[in-house]
Design a protein around this motif. Structure first.
Motif: not given
Lengths: 149, 149
Positions: A75, A90, A92, A108, A111-112, A122-130, B95, B121, B131-133, B144, B149
């Motif tokens: 996203h 990931r 940006l 990341f 941070l995770v 549980e961060l899923h940083l793949a799911h949304a761009a930063l 999510e 950046f 996003a995450g759980r 994902t 991750t």
DNA sequence: TTCGATGCAAATAGTTTGCATTCTA
DNA sequence: TAGAATGCAAACTATTTGCATCGAA
């Protein structure tokens, strides 16, 4: 066809899924490009050779491939989502120019881990761009409040 | 009216902006709640007492307040954006259940610094929820790819 | 009294869905 | 040839815009 593409299609067959023209074209296109393509981008490119493949089929194909773990759905704060074959980076995205920069997921890790420990989240940083500003646009007024980092 | 609300409205007047009913209601509502309200949520609540305030006015009001630095506009991977008065926290959105957790911006300082140094950046983590759980849904299959991750 | 803000309707972008038809396995 | 996948149209969600009117300063 790239090796990654045939591996993905083989996995579909092995899992008893059907390999249709639409799925083959989407997988080949995603394997061939390093761009960040939206569903609409994919449909447009596919239409050159296969005008019968409908945009809604591209959406359904991407949905399925995502559900089966072959495709990532990313996203963006503005504009359409984009898609790519499962990978470990990931994104940006510059709020100003929209350019997307790939960075290794390892950036990341700390941070995770902290999010998990401090918040049980549980961060899923793949799911949304930063979102943020790339080097070319970092100076300009941010698209966020003054107090925002 | 909360102090934060009157401070915001005073700032509008000081900047030569007009303080209209819609703006006053939106600011008061945002100051009063700790929820994460979408434009539609805001409009619905305002409609109880002021049915004449149109949803598009709420959008325009939020846009203006955002542009002037009084409101943060936060994108979510699924569902509508939400809004709150400028503050120093970031958002984790589950999510699965959609619940939003506020966390202090300081949690991300190291990441923000590294992004700046390594990639030039400037991350604006206020601009989009991460996003995450949440703890209740961390066990379930991620939305994902397997390698994500 | 002026010009910025609003109400309303209509347009837009991105995505999803229902249903009859097609095609893979 | 059964059931999954598709094509197409239509719906849908979130958001934006054009324009005539209204109201805060």
């Amino acid at each position: 066809m790239s090796e990654q593409a045939s591996r993905t299609l083989d996995a579909l067959r092995a899992d008893g899924r059907r390999v249709t023209t639409a799925r083959r074209l989407v997988v080949e296109l995603l394997a061939r490009t390093s761009e960040h393509l939206s569903a609409d981008d994919l449909a447009l490119r596919i239409h050159h050779a296969h005008p019968e493949i409908h945009l809604s089929t591209v959406y359904r194909t991407l949905d399925s491939l995502h559900e089966w773990g072959h495709v990532q759905h990313v996203h963006q704060p503005h504009g359409p989502s984009f898609f790519h074959l499962a990978g470990a980076h990931r994104h940006l995205v510059c709020e100003r120019c929209g350019r997307i920069r790939d960075v290794p997921a390892a950036e990341f890790d700390a941070l995770v881990a902290r999010s998990r420990e401090h918040y049980g989240f549980e961060l899923h940083l793949a799911h949304a761009a930063l979102a943020g500003r790339c080097g070319n646009h970092a100076q300009e007024t941010a698209c966020t409040s003054p107090t925002a980092t």
